[in-house]
Enzyme design. Sequence first.
Site: not given
Ligand code: UD1
Ligand code: UDP
Length: 356
Positions: A204
């Site tokens: 992601h």
């Molecule tokens: C964010 C964090 C990243 C973290 C990740 C965990 C920042 C800059 N990024 O990235 O560090 O690793 O969360 O998963 O803070 N969206 C949905 N539903 C949701 C959330 C997001 O559909 O509940 C979609 C939307 O299209 C959105 C995109 O995902 O534009 C990205 O969401 P965003 O919170 O901006 O960043 P993440 O990639 O989730």
């Molecule tokens: N995770 C989850 N369901 C999923 C994928 C990941 O519960 O389908 C959990 C995973 O066990 C870990 C956390 O989400 O604890 C990691 O989140 P993510 O990869 O979104 O963010 P990052 O750690 O890179 O910030």
Amino acid sequence: MISIILGTRPEIIKMSPVIRECKKRGLDYFILHTGQHYSYEMERVFFEELELPQPKYNLDVGSGTHAEQTGKIMVGVEKILMDEKSDVVLVQGDTNTVLAGALAATKLNIKVGHVEAGLRSYDRRMPEEINRVLSDHISDYLFAPTEKAKQNLLREGIDENKIFVTGNTIVDAVYQNLEIAKRKVNVLRELCLRPKEYFLVTAHRQENVDVKERLKGILKGLELIHEKFSMPVVFPVHPRTQKRMREFGLGLDGVEVINPLGFLEFLQLEANARLVLTDSGGVQEETCILGVPCVTLRDNTERSETLEVGSNILAGTDPSKILESVKVMLNRENSWENPFGDGMARERIVEILEGT
Ligand code: UD1
Ligand code: UDP
């Protein structure tokens, strides 16, 4: 009064042991959810499965550009903190929620505790790296998961008296929930998988999935692995990645593409996987703790302890390099030591806060 600010999947999971500890000790605290993540499977499912108290506030900021999201969170957090008289604000990790929460609090002269301080990829193209560095430099309590993280902070001139090596709360979360997962879910049966006979994937990162060539490389790599090893490849797809795959018109052959899973289900899948491919920070740590080999779909990592103990290898996004890395890791002994602590990080963090 401890104000716990969180907003995304990994923050809810990694803050859950700290929340439980505050509750157990009867401390005054509340949860402020920024709403950065809002889809059921990205946030609510974790409150339910981990039986966490409801947030007192939810800012519902949702998605947006970095500035929009960070700005909205700051405005919302400031309003609440002006009314709440917090002694300390706790944030966890490296998201926009963390930076915005820490910045709003420190400008109100409220102390900031940063859980998982001191991680560095030294790659400023990652939004998370900017968030980490800035949050660390405005925090008053830096809860570093490892000695290495502490050294990173010292090199940047941060006062040693502010730094506490606590271990990573993800170890607490894994230990607290692995047994519960065994009792409550049977995801292998649901997905018709056998232990140690499948690969698990997550991806992601903005710098991977927002770039068509890199995302294409990852998906091609997964197809190669499926062909080569004839084992199921299970891929619970983050919403950002789902969106980009649709936009770029990219699909996958032979790979089981599913929606993101709850933590209990995902933990169980991870613990029983033959190998995990990921660009997630938390997943690199969890595989290391669980003794499962990991191939990281990035060119660098701020979780370098995992490379040092041998649980993880960097593959980038080139399909043949991904395949080669999988071969290397499948042949590696998985007898490494977990470098992320003993699973008591929550107690150390809360004790330090109580003692101030
Ligand atoms: C964010 C964090 C990243 C973290 C990740 C965990 C920042 C800059 N990024 O990235 O560090 O690793 O969360 O998963 O803070 N969206 C949905 N539903 C949701 C959330 C997001 O559909 O509940 C979609 C939307 O299209 C959105 C995109 O995902 O534009 C990205 O969401 P965003 O919170 O901006 O960043 P993440 O990639 O989730
Ligand atoms: N995770 C989850 N369901 C999923 C994928 C990941 O519960 O389908 C959990 C995973 O066990 C870990 C956390 O989400 O604890 C990691 O989140 P993510 O990869 O979104 O963010 P990052 O750690 O890179 O910030």
